[in-house]
Design a protein around this motif. Structure first.
Motif, PDB file in Angstrom:
ATOM      1  N   ILE A 225     -17.031 102.688  98.917  1.00  0.00           N
ATOM      2  CA  ILE A 225     -15.778 102.193  98.425  1.00  0.00           C
ATOM      3  C   ILE A 225     -14.620 103.203  98.257  1.00  0.00           C
ATOM      4  O   ILE A 225     -14.696 104.075  97.526  1.00  0.00           O
ATOM      5  N   ARG A 226     -13.652 102.846  99.055  1.00  0.00           N
ATOM      6  CA  ARG A 226     -12.562 103.866  99.198  1.00  0.00           C
ATOM      7  C   ARG A 226     -11.294 103.256  98.453  1.00  0.00           C
ATOM      8  O   ARG A 226     -10.727 103.919  97.650  1.00  0.00           O
ATOM      9  N   HIS A 227     -10.786 101.884  98.884  1.00  0.00           N
ATOM     10  CA  HIS A 227      -9.294 101.784  98.736  1.00  0.00           C
ATOM     11  C   HIS A 227      -9.110 100.624  97.869  1.00  0.00           C
ATOM     12  O   HIS A 227     -10.312  99.679  98.093  1.00  0.00           O
ATOM     13  N   LEU A 228      -8.502 100.472  97.068  1.00  0.00           N
ATOM     14  CA  LEU A 228      -8.332  99.317  95.899  1.00  0.00           C
ATOM     15  C   LEU A 228      -7.167  98.334  95.910  1.00  0.00           C
ATOM     16  O   LEU A 228      -6.122  99.056  96.151  1.00  0.00           O
ATOM     17  N   SER A 229      -7.081  97.210  95.464  1.00  0.00           N
ATOM     18  CA  SER A 229      -5.835  96.630  95.403  1.00  0.00           C
ATOM     19  C   SER A 229      -6.009  95.310  94.360  1.00  0.00           C
ATOM     20  O   SER A 229      -7.355  94.766  94.403  1.00  0.00           O
ATOM     21  N   VAL A 230      -5.105  95.177  93.770  1.00  0.00           N
ATOM     22  CA  VAL A 230      -5.170  93.858  92.826  1.00  0.00           C
ATOM     23  C   VAL A 230      -4.633  92.588  93.470  1.00  0.00           C
ATOM     24  O   VAL A 230      -3.456  92.745  93.873  1.00  0.00           O
ATOM     25  N   THR A 231      -5.406  91.739  93.787  1.00  0.00           N
ATOM     26  CA  THR A 231      -4.959  90.466  94.418  1.00  0.00           C
ATOM     27  C   THR A 231      -3.920  89.618  93.675  1.00  0.00           C
ATOM     28  O   THR A 231      -4.234  89.874  92.331  1.00  0.00           O
ATOM     29  N   ASP A 232      -3.322  88.606  94.207  1.00  0.00           N
ATOM     30  CA  ASP A 232      -2.326  87.861  93.408  1.00  0.00           C
ATOM     31  C   ASP A 232      -3.365  86.718  92.452  1.00  0.00           C
ATOM     32  O   ASP A 232      -2.880  86.101  91.694  1.00  0.00           O
ATOM     33  N   THR A 233      -4.569  86.805  92.469  1.00  0.00           N
ATOM     34  CA  THR A 233      -5.436  85.941  91.757  1.00  0.00           C
ATOM     35  C   THR A 233      -5.909  86.862  90.552  1.00  0.00           C
ATOM     36  O   THR A 233      -6.926  86.262  90.025  1.00  0.00           O
ATOM     37  N   GLY A 234      -5.723  88.137  90.620  1.00  0.00           N
ATOM     38  CA  GLY A 234      -6.397  89.016  89.548  1.00  0.00           C
ATOM     39  C   GLY A 234      -7.673  89.589  89.849  1.00  0.00           C
ATOM     40  O   GLY A 234      -8.210  90.397  89.227  1.00  0.00           O
ATOM     41  N   GLU A 235      -8.183  89.409  91.112  1.00  0.00           N
ATOM     42  CA  GLU A 235      -9.296  90.218  91.613  1.00  0.00           C
ATOM     43  C   GLU A 235      -9.169  91.620  92.232  1.00  0.00           C
ATOM     44  O   GLU A 235      -8.130  91.828  92.479  1.00  0.00           O
ATOM     45  N   ILE A 236     -10.358  92.442  92.206  1.00  0.00           N
ATOM     46  CA  ILE A 236     -10.055  93.723  92.904  1.00  0.00           C
ATOM     47  C   ILE A 236     -10.600  93.482  94.289  1.00  0.00           C
ATOM     48  O   ILE A 236     -11.781  93.155  94.631  1.00  0.00           O
ATOM     49  N   ALA A 237      -9.806  93.935  95.153  1.00  0.00           N
ATOM     50  CA  ALA A 237     -10.082  93.873  96.774  1.00  0.00           C
ATOM     51  C   ALA A 237     -10.421  95.385  96.991  1.00  0.00           C
ATOM     52  O   ALA A 237      -9.761  96.236  96.655  1.00  0.00           O
ATOM     53  N   CYS A 238     -11.673  95.560  97.639  1.00  0.00           N
ATOM     54  CA  CYS A 238     -12.243  96.763  97.860  1.00  0.00           C
ATOM     55  C   CYS A 238     -12.048  97.159  99.550  1.00  0.00           C
ATOM     56  O   CYS A 238     -12.712  96.203 100.130  1.00  0.00           O
ATOM     57  N   LEU A 255     -14.306  91.451  97.341  1.00  0.00           N
ATOM     58  CA  LEU A 255     -13.654  90.913  96.552  1.00  0.00           C
ATOM     59  C   LEU A 255     -14.507  91.145  95.212  1.00  0.00           C
ATOM     60  O   LEU A 255     -15.596  90.776  95.282  1.00  0.00           O
ATOM     61  N   HIS A 256     -13.940  91.455  94.082  1.00  0.00           N
ATOM     62  CA  HIS A 256     -14.803  91.105  92.889  1.00  0.00           C
ATOM     63  C   HIS A 256     -13.919  90.532  91.649  1.00  0.00           C
ATOM     64  O   HIS A 256     -12.472  91.087  91.529  1.00  0.00           O
ATOM     65  N   ARG A 257     -14.411  89.790  90.999  1.00  0.00           N
ATOM     66  CA  ARG A 257     -14.138  89.478  89.600  1.00  0.00           C
ATOM     67  C   ARG A 257     -14.840  89.762  88.779  1.00  0.00           C
ATOM     68  O   ARG A 257     -16.390  89.724  88.817  1.00  0.00           O
ATOM     69  N   ARG A 258     -14.364  90.467  87.452  1.00  0.00           N
ATOM     70  CA  ARG A 258     -15.275  90.941  86.551  1.00  0.00           C
ATOM     71  C   ARG A 258     -16.337  89.965  86.004  1.00  0.00           C
ATOM     72  O   ARG A 258     -16.088  88.783  85.863  1.00  0.00           O
ATOM     73  N   GLY A 259     -17.630  90.530  85.800  1.00  0.00           N
ATOM     74  CA  GLY A 259     -18.936  89.914  85.511  1.00  0.00           C
ATOM     75  C   GLY A 259     -19.405  89.094  86.575  1.00  0.00           C
ATOM     76  O   GLY A 259     -20.469  88.595  86.387  1.00  0.00           O
ATOM     77  N   GLN A 260     -19.044  89.345  88.058  1.00  0.00           N
ATOM     78  CA  GLN A 260     -19.732  88.797  89.055  1.00  0.00           C
ATOM     79  C   GLN A 260     -19.913  89.472  89.970  1.00  0.00           C
ATOM     80  O   GLN A 260     -19.540  90.854  89.889  1.00  0.00           O
ATOM     81  N   PRO A 261     -20.635  89.566  90.996  1.00  0.00           N
ATOM     82  CA  PRO A 261     -20.974  90.531  92.027  1.00  0.00           C
ATOM     83  C   PRO A 261     -19.973  90.493  92.948  1.00  0.00           C
ATOM     84  O   PRO A 261     -18.871  89.739  93.038  1.00  0.00           O
ATOM     85  N   LEU A 262     -19.909  91.619  93.938  1.00  0.00           N
ATOM     86  CA  LEU A 262     -19.044  91.817  94.864  1.00  0.00           C
ATOM     87  C   LEU A 262     -19.222  90.883  96.155  1.00  0.00           C
ATOM     88  O   LEU A 262     -20.469  90.560  96.280  1.00  0.00           O
ATOM     89  N   ARG A 263     -18.390  90.185  96.666  1.00  0.00           N
ATOM     90  CA  ARG A 263     -18.556  89.391  97.600  1.00  0.00           C
ATOM     91  C   ARG A 263     -17.755  89.931  98.926  1.00  0.00           C
ATOM     92  O   ARG A 263     -16.660  90.076  98.838  1.00  0.00           O
ATOM     93  N   HIS A 264     -18.372  89.899  99.856  1.00  0.00           N
ATOM     94  CA  HIS A 264     -17.771  90.394 101.426  1.00  0.00           C
ATOM     95  C   HIS A 264     -16.945  89.289 102.029  1.00  0.00           C
ATOM     96  O   HIS A 264     -17.469  88.137 101.957  1.00  0.00           O
ATOM     97  N   LEU A 265     -15.920  89.918 102.458  1.00  0.00           N
ATOM     98  CA  LEU A 265     -14.855  88.876 103.328  1.00  0.00           C
ATOM     99  C   LEU A 265     -15.961  88.756 104.830  1.00  0.00           C
ATOM    100  O   LEU A 265     -16.705  89.713 104.968  1.00  0.00           O
ATOM    101  N   GLN A 266     -15.672  87.735 105.575  1.00  0.00           N
ATOM    102  CA  GLN A 266     -16.188  87.315 106.306  1.00  0.00           C
ATOM    103  C   GLN A 266     -15.797  87.710 107.897  1.00  0.00           C
ATOM    104  O   GLN A 266     -14.464  87.560 107.950  1.00  0.00           O
TER     105      GLN A 266
END
Length: 364
Positions: A225-238, A255-266
């Motif tokens: 995991i290298r680069h991060l950004s906060v999306t306009d919905t408040g998730e962390i994009a990795c 993408l990651h939302r606190r308390g949930q697993p990381l989810r891959h874009l497709q």
């Protein structure tokens, strides 16, 4: 797959007929550009002669002023409710440079301690009074967040440790929380030493104490995991760098939302391979996410809710991405600047600046 050799060849071809604004003398006064447009962008840059600088530019990438850096720069941090910025040297970096992006006045350069190096990124606190920098211990790559007091002239007032090795980008998940992309790679210089035992993770720290609030990992331990950004919905994009076999495809954005697993874009394997195992800058607009790949000479756009890839487009040495007035601004090492209205309406400009991997949009 596009190799780094091909990327460099394409970049030389694209730059062949360009005039590049020369860097000023080492940390000297800023050189002024010809544009009368207001400053909108700030980023690190390179020249064919091998010089490095910070450039403040207009929205179409035309330089307003620049000053030289002692080595290749990487990320830029912008002070909230202030006029300071910090440029971080490319890992394993030996300096960080704070300056006033309105006047161009430079603060004394901050050299890394003999046993440390910088990892290329940092972020200001929400009130702008502190700067958090990703650092590492040279002998072990143990991750450190250096905490610097701006009002005390950049005095180092704390260090946060114990969250992993090889951190890269750090962002504010919210005003109380840091999010860190922990690459998990122990390096000597830039040579990886532990690819069989990597422990990459997205880690959240308390900004006051440095305590670990949450840690989440990907199943594939070769996805650094290298680069991060906060999306306009408040998730962390990795954005990830894949450290596995060259012919293997791997999902490079999650993408990651606190308390949930990381989810891959497709994307299909062939599409992921277009990114040459590396994602640099990420930004979201109106439910869409754009990620660049300088190594893959391309960028991709995804629909966040469905996680589906909208398109991949070529761009030589695709680098920084930011958002102005609901549109992406994408830069490149070839000097091309794109304005993209989501999902994929594109206007192109030519800048005389060889932009490096990241840039930031300045506040209005």
């Amino acid at each position: 797959m596009v190799t780094d050799f091909t990327r460099r060849k394409l970049l030389r071809t694209a730059l062949g007929a360009m005039t590049v604004v020369p860097a000023a003398g080492l940390l000297s006064a800023c050189s002024m550009g010809k544009t009368t447009q207001p400053p909108k962008l700030i980023g690190c840059s390179r020249t064919p002669a091998g010089a490095y600088s910070v450039v403040v530019a207009s929205q179409d990438g035309q330089p307003i002023y620049q000053f030289a850096l002692p080595g290749r720069g990487h990320g830029i941090a912008i002070q909230p409710n202030g006029t300071l910025a910090a440029a971080f040297s490319r890992r394993p970096g030996q300096y960080l440079q704070v300056f006033d992006y309105q006047s161009g006045q430079e603060w004394p350069i901050r050299a890394a301690a003999p046993e440390r190096h910088y990892y290329g990124h940092g972020v200001f606190s929400a009130d702008g009074n502190y700067l958090y920098a990703t650092e590492g211990v040279k002998t072990s790559s143990e991750g450190v967040i250096g905490v610097y007091d701006i009002k005390a002239g950049m005095a180092k007032v704390a260090e946060f440790t114990g969250f992993g090795i090889g951190p890269h980008e750090v962002v504010l998940a919210d005003e109380h929380t840091l999010a860190i992309g922990v690459g998990g790679v122990h390096t000597q210089g830039r040579k990886p030493l532990n690819l069989d035992s990597m422990q990459p993770a997205l880690v959240y720290l308390d900004v006051q104490t440095g305590g670990v609030l949450e840690r989440v990992e990907l199943e594939d331990k070769r996805l650094s995991i290298r680069h991060l950004s906060v999306t306009d919905t408040g998730e962390i994009a990795c954005g990830q760098q894949y450290r596995g076999e060259p012919e293997q495809a791997a999902p490079l954005v999650a993408l990651h939302r606190r308390g949930q697993p990381l989810r891959h874009l497709q994307a299909d394997d062939e599409q992921w391979l277009r990114f040459n195992h590396y994602v640099a800058s990420i930004a979201s607009v109106d439910g869409y996410l754009l990620a660049t790949s300088p190594r893959g000479n391309c960028y991709g756009i995804w629909h966040e809710a469905s996680m589906e890839l909208v398109e991949i487009r070529p761009l030589v040495d695709a680098s920084g991405v930011g958002v102005i007035d609901g549109e992406w601004l994408v830069g490149s090492g070839s000097g091309k600047v794109l304005t993209i209205t989501p999902p994929k309406q594109v206007r192109a400009y030519q800048s005389p600046v060889m932009w490096d991997n990241h840039w930031n949009v300045l506040p209005s």
